[in-house]
Design a protein around this motif. Sequence first.
Motif, mmCIF file in Angstrom:
data_model
loop_
_atom_site.group_PDB
_atom_site.id
_atom_site.type_symbol
_atom_site.label_atom_id
_atom_site.label_comp_id
_atom_site.label_asym_id
_atom_site.label_seq_id
_atom_site.Cartn_x
_atom_site.Cartn_y
_atom_site.Cartn_z
ATOM 1 N N ALA A 12 0.867 -1.184 0.000
ATOM 2 C CA ALA A 12 0.000 0.000 0.000
ATOM 3 C C ALA A 12 0.897 1.225 0.000
ATOM 4 N N TYR A 13 0.456 2.280 -0.657
ATOM 5 C CA TYR A 13 1.229 3.518 -0.634
ATOM 6 C C TYR A 13 1.177 4.141 0.753
ATOM 7 N N GLU A 14 2.233 4.833 1.110
ATOM 8 C CA GLU A 14 2.329 5.450 2.436
ATOM 9 C C GLU A 14 1.167 6.415 2.645
ATOM 10 N N GLY A 15 0.504 6.287 3.781
ATOM 11 C CA GLY A 15 -0.630 7.150 4.091
ATOM 12 C C GLY A 15 -1.961 6.620 3.588
ATOM 13 N N SER A 16 -1.935 5.524 2.800
ATOM 14 C CA SER A 16 -3.180 4.949 2.276
ATOM 15 C C SER A 16 -3.684 3.863 3.215
ATOM 16 N N TYR A 17 -5.013 3.772 3.339
ATOM 17 C CA TYR A 17 -5.612 2.754 4.200
ATOM 18 C C TYR A 17 -5.864 1.451 3.443
ATOM 19 N N ASP A 18 -5.836 1.522 2.133
ATOM 20 C CA ASP A 18 -6.188 0.357 1.321
ATOM 21 C C ASP A 18 -4.949 -0.240 0.670
ATOM 22 N N ASN A 19 -4.840 -1.565 0.763
ATOM 23 C CA ASN A 19 -3.760 -2.261 0.060
ATOM 24 C C ASN A 19 -4.066 -2.339 -1.435
ATOM 25 N N ILE A 20 -3.065 -2.051 -2.243
ATOM 26 C CA ILE A 20 -3.214 -2.259 -3.685
ATOM 27 C C ILE A 20 -3.078 -3.747 -3.985
ATOM 28 N N PHE A 21 -2.122 -4.404 -3.317
ATOM 29 C CA PHE A 21 -1.964 -5.860 -3.428
ATOM 30 C C PHE A 21 -1.997 -6.451 -2.023
ATOM 31 N N GLU A 22 -2.627 -7.622 -1.900
ATOM 32 C CA GLU A 22 -2.717 -8.259 -0.590
ATOM 33 C C GLU A 22 -2.525 -9.767 -0.733
ATOM 34 N N ASN A 23 -1.409 -10.268 -0.179
ATOM 35 C CA ASN A 23 -1.084 -11.699 -0.200
ATOM 36 C C ASN A 23 -1.195 -12.311 -1.604
ATOM 37 N N VAL A 24 -0.548 -11.638 -2.563
ATOM 38 C CA VAL A 24 -0.594 -12.074 -3.961
ATOM 39 C C VAL A 24 0.487 -13.123 -4.214
ATOM 40 N N ASN A 25 0.125 -14.212 -4.918
ATOM 41 C CA ASN A 25 1.073 -15.288 -5.231
ATOM 42 C C ASN A 25 0.932 -15.707 -6.687
ATOM 43 N N PHE A 26 2.021 -15.723 -7.429
ATOM 44 C CA PHE A 26 2.031 -16.310 -8.770
ATOM 45 C C PHE A 26 3.474 -16.430 -9.252
ATOM 46 N N GLN A 27 3.647 -17.131 -10.387
ATOM 47 C CA GLN A 27 4.968 -17.300 -10.986
ATOM 48 C C GLN A 27 4.920 -16.924 -12.462
ATOM 49 N N ILE A 28 6.017 -16.324 -12.948
ATOM 50 C CA ILE A 28 6.149 -15.932 -14.348
ATOM 51 C C ILE A 28 7.365 -16.628 -14.931
ATOM 52 N N ASP A 29 7.198 -17.224 -16.101
ATOM 53 C CA ASP A 29 8.324 -17.809 -16.841
ATOM 54 C C ASP A 29 8.977 -16.700 -17.658
ATOM 55 N N THR A 30 10.287 -16.569 -17.584
ATOM 56 C CA THR A 30 10.974 -15.465 -18.262
ATOM 57 C C THR A 30 11.018 -15.640 -19.778
ATOM 58 N N ASP A 31 10.502 -16.740 -20.316
ATOM 59 C CA ASP A 31 10.403 -16.916 -21.771
ATOM 60 C C ASP A 31 9.040 -16.477 -22.310
ATOM 61 N N TRP A 32 8.118 -16.123 -21.411
ATOM 62 C CA TRP A 32 6.774 -15.782 -21.860
ATOM 63 C C TRP A 32 6.731 -14.419 -22.534
ATOM 64 N N LYS A 33 5.739 -14.273 -23.422
ATOM 65 C CA LYS A 33 5.330 -12.959 -23.935
ATOM 66 C C LYS A 33 4.047 -12.640 -23.157
ATOM 67 N N LEU A 34 4.160 -11.846 -22.135
ATOM 68 C CA LEU A 34 3.084 -11.710 -21.149
ATOM 69 C C LEU A 34 2.346 -10.386 -21.325
ATOM 70 N N GLY A 35 1.068 -10.461 -21.677
ATOM 71 C CA GLY A 35 0.241 -9.260 -21.727
ATOM 72 C C GLY A 35 -0.289 -8.947 -20.338
ATOM 73 N N PHE A 36 -0.323 -7.664 -19.983
ATOM 74 C CA PHE A 36 -0.710 -7.237 -18.632
ATOM 75 C C PHE A 36 -1.920 -6.328 -18.760
ATOM 76 N N THR A 37 -3.054 -6.741 -18.173
ATOM 77 C CA THR A 37 -4.278 -5.959 -18.346
ATOM 78 C C THR A 37 -4.990 -5.757 -17.018
ATOM 79 N N GLY A 38 -5.882 -4.785 -16.979
ATOM 80 C CA GLY A 38 -6.638 -4.465 -15.770
ATOM 81 C C GLY A 38 -7.142 -3.044 -15.846
ATOM 82 N N ARG A 39 -8.152 -2.743 -15.046
ATOM 83 C CA ARG A 39 -8.738 -1.405 -15.037
ATOM 84 C C ARG A 39 -7.697 -0.343 -14.674
ATOM 85 N N ASN A 40 -7.941 0.901 -15.134
ATOM 86 C CA ASN A 40 -7.087 2.020 -14.749
ATOM 87 C C ASN A 40 -7.061 2.154 -13.228
ATOM 88 N N GLY A 41 -5.869 2.394 -12.687
ATOM 89 C CA GLY A 41 -5.742 2.609 -11.252
ATOM 90 C C GLY A 41 -5.651 1.346 -10.425
#
Length: 492
Positions: A12-41
């Motif tokens: 969470a950013y300093e001074g913010s009450y809300d976590n942007i990420f919380e207990n996130v777990n995953f793995q990325i293969d460095t050979d992937w062509k990985l598209g990254f998507t999600g709502r603004n903000g």
Amino acid sequence: MSLISVTNLTFAYEGSYDNIFENVNFQIDTDWKLGFTGRNGRGKTTFLNLLLGKYEYSGHIAAHVGFEYFPFQVEHKENNTIDVIEDLFPDYVQWKLIRELSLLKVSEDVLYRPFDSLSNGEQTKVLLATLFIKENRFLLIDEPTNHLDMHARKLVSDYLKTKSGFILVSHDRSFLDNCVDHILSINKTSIEIQKGNFSSWWENKKRQDQFELAENEKLRKDIKRLSDSAKRTSNWSHEVEKTKNGTRNSGSKVDKGYIGHKAAKMMKRSKAIEQRQQSAIDEKSKLLKNIENADSLEISQLAYHKKQLVQLEHVSIFYDEKKVCTDINLMIEQGERIALSGQNGSGKSSIIKLICGEELNYTGTLRKDHQLQISYVSQDTSHLQGKLSDYAAHHGIDESLFKSILRKLDFSRVQFEKDMSTFSGGQKKKVLIAQSLSEKVHLHIWDEPLNFIDVISRIQIEELLLEYAPTILFVEHDKEFCENVATKIIEL
């Protein structure tokens, strides 16, 4: 091949009450062509910065490769391009650079021109070429398509298709579909990875959403049925219990042991129903957490007393005696959705400015009624500052409608209290679009409205334009958006 492992990431950013990420777990293969998507903000750029080690976080990120971020910050844009590249990568090998530039269809002579004299597209391609000559790095490519025309987007997408080992943030569906093999998505409550391109991810997401909505409706009915049953059973047990102190109809004494046993049995059944009801409620609470707020939007455009709104005949536009476009013929009629297409520099924005009433040097004929009301969305968002309420009042638009449109485009209520200067690029563009949709006009004119705007919001805006069919002239380099929305495409 190696893995990038993210374990219990919380931030969470300093001074913010809300976590942007919380207990996130995953793995990325460095050979992937990985598209990254999600709502603004949602935190796409924040996550890239966490990989780069720019912020402190709890949890663990393990990687056996270094990271490189695009776009690079160019400090001295007045320098020749070759010197800019040397500042960014002093140990570059020239033949490798020339090879990458050739793949991107950039001539070698740009290296000996001032960097700031290059077009936006040329600058993007030069920096991408520099990025891909760095070895043993995992590349973080953040929105490379902004300000690229459709032709350049296809070229860059084809180029990335030949590469691997990158995360690519982009909101252009066709661009992603062509060059990625996995999708990393930031949802409302989770981060997930799926194999495939954007379209396959989107179809899977729609199927999952439909399943959850159906399950939600089924559980809602189950909860109501069980609740009604629990009330009836509870009432029956109380009524039976009351008869213990009375007599049977025959006048004989009541068998209190029998009635007590029957009441207890019915109370037990009532408890069992309540437990099933609570179980259904718990199950229901797990659903709908990642269904996006993609409600349809509503607008009402003013009707005009003529079918024909604007006409250009043999129009040529000049800047400092330099001709930007030549012999343009264009007619805009009510109900048309016209996409102006063409490479950067072909005069699209100049035509838009001329129609909007800007004083430009031109020859030919422009016919436009002085009563015609136009809403214009510009490329520039740098002027946005202050509170949304003040902005709505200043522009004379309905504040509740304005904010309702922003809510549907995924603005949280907290955003309404912030200064617009702190908004992300995508959020600022949404402000301009919401303003335009709130204005009572005959014609909408939008100049590259979708830059920085997330995919789900693009689809919402697309569906809106198809449903309400307002008259609109727009410039947009998102191929799929243009093909889906436009009734007419004019190529310059």
